[in-house]
Write an enzyme that holds these catalytic residues in place. Sequence first.
Site, PDB file in Angstrom:
ATOM      1  CG  ASP A  53      37.980  12.650  39.716  1.00 62.46           C
ATOM      2  OD1 ASP A  53      38.552  13.650  39.224  1.00 62.46           O
ATOM      3  OD2 ASP A  53      38.458  11.337  39.590  1.00 62.46           O
ATOM      4  CE  LYS A  64      44.067  14.488  34.675  1.00 64.08           C
ATOM      5  NZ  LYS A  64      45.004  13.466  33.873  1.00 64.08           N
ATOM      6  CG  HIS A  68      41.370   7.972  36.570  1.00 62.83           C
ATOM      7  ND1 HIS A  68      42.384   7.813  37.391  1.00 62.83           N
ATOM      8  CD2 HIS A  68      42.041   8.096  35.614  1.00 62.83           C
ATOM      9  CE1 HIS A  68      43.388   7.697  37.000  1.00 62.83           C
ATOM     10  NE2 HIS A  68      43.438   8.041  35.859  1.00 62.83           N
ATOM     11  CB  CYS A 108      43.641   4.969  34.819  1.00 67.86           C
ATOM     12  SG  CYS A 108      45.469   5.142  34.435  1.00 67.86           S
ATOM     13  CD  GLN A 125      40.143  14.327  32.047  1.00 68.40           C
ATOM     14  OE1 GLN A 125      40.090  15.214  31.135  1.00 68.40           O
ATOM     15  NE2 GLN A 125      41.327  13.232  32.258  1.00 68.40           N
TER      16      GLN A 125
HETATM   17  N1  7TS Z   1      40.450  11.380  37.854  1.00 70.17           N
HETATM   18  C1  7TS Z   1      40.319  11.584  36.444  1.00 70.17           C
HETATM   19  C2  7TS Z   1      38.798  11.827  36.012  1.00 70.17           C
HETATM   20  C3  7TS Z   1      41.438  11.534  35.581  1.00 70.17           C
HETATM   21  O1  7TS Z   1      41.043  11.506  34.504  1.00 70.17           O
HETATM   22  C4  7TS Z   1      42.788  11.358  36.258  1.00 70.17           C
HETATM   23  C5  7TS Z   1      43.858  11.128  35.278  1.00 70.17           C
HETATM   24  C6  7TS Z   1      42.909  11.551  37.613  1.00 70.17           C
HETATM   25  C7  7TS Z   1      41.815  11.112  38.314  1.00 70.17           C
HETATM   26  C8  7TS Z   1      44.242  11.253  38.250  1.00 70.17           C
HETATM   27  O2  7TS Z   1      44.884  12.484  37.972  1.00 70.17           O
HETATM   28  P1  7TS Z   1      46.254  12.776  38.443  1.00 70.17           P
HETATM   29  O3  7TS Z   1      46.536  14.232  37.986  1.00 70.17           O
HETATM   30  O4  7TS Z   1      46.292  12.506  40.026  1.00 70.17           O
HETATM   31  O5  7TS Z   1      47.262  11.634  37.987  1.00 70.17           O
HETATM   32  N2  7TS Z   1      43.466  10.819  33.839  1.00 70.17           N
HETATM   33  C9  7TS Z   1      44.743  10.413  33.052  1.00 70.17           C
HETATM   34  C10 7TS Z   1      44.046  10.169  31.726  1.00 70.17           C
HETATM   35  O6  7TS Z   1      42.804  10.134  31.486  1.00 70.17           O
HETATM   36  N3  7TS Z   1      45.343  10.062  30.928  1.00 70.17           N
HETATM   37  O7  7TS Z   1      46.292  10.018  31.767  1.00 70.17           O
HETATM   38  C11 7TS Z   1      45.722  10.386  33.135  1.00 70.17           C
END
Ligand code: 7TS
Length: 417
Positions: free
Chosen positions: A209, A235, A132, A373, A212
């Site tokens: 990371d 999430k 990401h 992303c 997910q």
């Molecule tokens: N890493 C992964 C693997 C992600 O899927 C996401 C967000 C992030 C980092 C960032 O997370 P945040 O909570 O700091 O924003 N992924 C997604 C997505 O797949 N669709 O919207 C956000």
Amino acid sequence: MITMATKEDQSSATLDVNAIRHDFPILSGSTVPIYLDNAATTLKPASVISAINKYYEEYSANVHRSIYALGEKATKAYEDAREKTARFINAPDSSHIIFTSGTTEAINLVAYAWGRYNLKPGDEILITEMEHHSNIIPWQLVARDTGATLRYIPITENGSLDLSNIDELLNPKTKIVAMIHQSNVFGTLNPVAQLIAKAKDIGALTLVDAAQSVPHLPVDVAALDCDFFAFSGHKMLGPTGIGVLYARLELQEAMEPFQGGGEMIQQVTMDSSTWNDVPWKFEAGTPNIAQAIGLGAAMEYITSKDRTLLIQYEKRLTNYAIKSLQDITGMTIYGDSDPRGPVISFNVDGIHPHDLAQVLDQHNVAVRAGHHCAQPIMNRLGITATTRASFFFYNTSKEIDSLCESIEDARKFMGLK
Ligand code: 7TS
């Protein structure tokens, strides 16, 4: 009332999905969404919403500073959330848990507070082509500013890591390996334990990371033996604005602060300052108190269920969705790895993903369309976007049937045969 319409649901009768759905107020409203964008953010159970409300209604005070009862109650609830988090990922204790605003901030914290002070020209940072942007951009910035080199583990056509050249990529110049646990595009579950062990052999640090993976799998940071581990509350049924960085204590002690301000100091003079104990050294300013408490409630909700059943149910749902989508003419599904998480990216010949998502929205089906992303993945696949359906254990196979029927309607609408 959700009827168990397919064999898929009947075979998982032991998981009471109806009861689970009743826990989510948004699924009991007048217009119930067919919400299949859980990789972006999940819905929230009533227990999480009420934990947040309770803080604001009953003990809405700042933490770590107030001598009065309300402040002490808020501090206890905030620190209890840290304890729950440590237990949830099997960290040795709560001092390993730094609260951040999300995965993005957690990774930036490592890149800035460790990377900037420890990397130099000639050093290498190793990430994967599957990341990401949150686990690419902070390292690009740090590489630019320190002169270190950013390298990538490539991916295969079917959405797995290509480890054929790993012994060259992971070499004595590598100072940190930062990798995605479960892909937000393909659903691929990467062999992070194997890569962590390999990185340790050459003395490189590791960051996972887990944005997910943590929502869907029990994780054990002690067994993984990683140095850093990042994830987001929103999430995994928790609120937005809260995330977690697990960081090994010796590293926390050695690292510079990330941001300066209240909370993170011990003593401040006009000329210089000393830092608070860890992990508070990394939590400058008033933290996201209600959100941390809400995250604790989300973890309690998940651990109150039989996680084996949840995993089996999500796996069955994902397999059912893959099978059903494959029956649609012109369908391409990206990634076929096993093991995988409940995320499916696809395209339908003759329909742009954004148009498809818009037609699906008219059918009350929420999916994401775009590059997710993860533009290096799109470049590798030679596409600009996909449509993505992602599931959680409150979804049903009936909702997947609605997704497929809506795609068929979109094909008809576009005049496709
Ligand atoms: N890493 C992964 C693997 C992600 O899927 C996401 C967000 C992030 C980092 C960032 O997370 P945040 O909570 O700091 O924003 N992924 C997604 C997505 O797949 N669709 O919207 C956000």
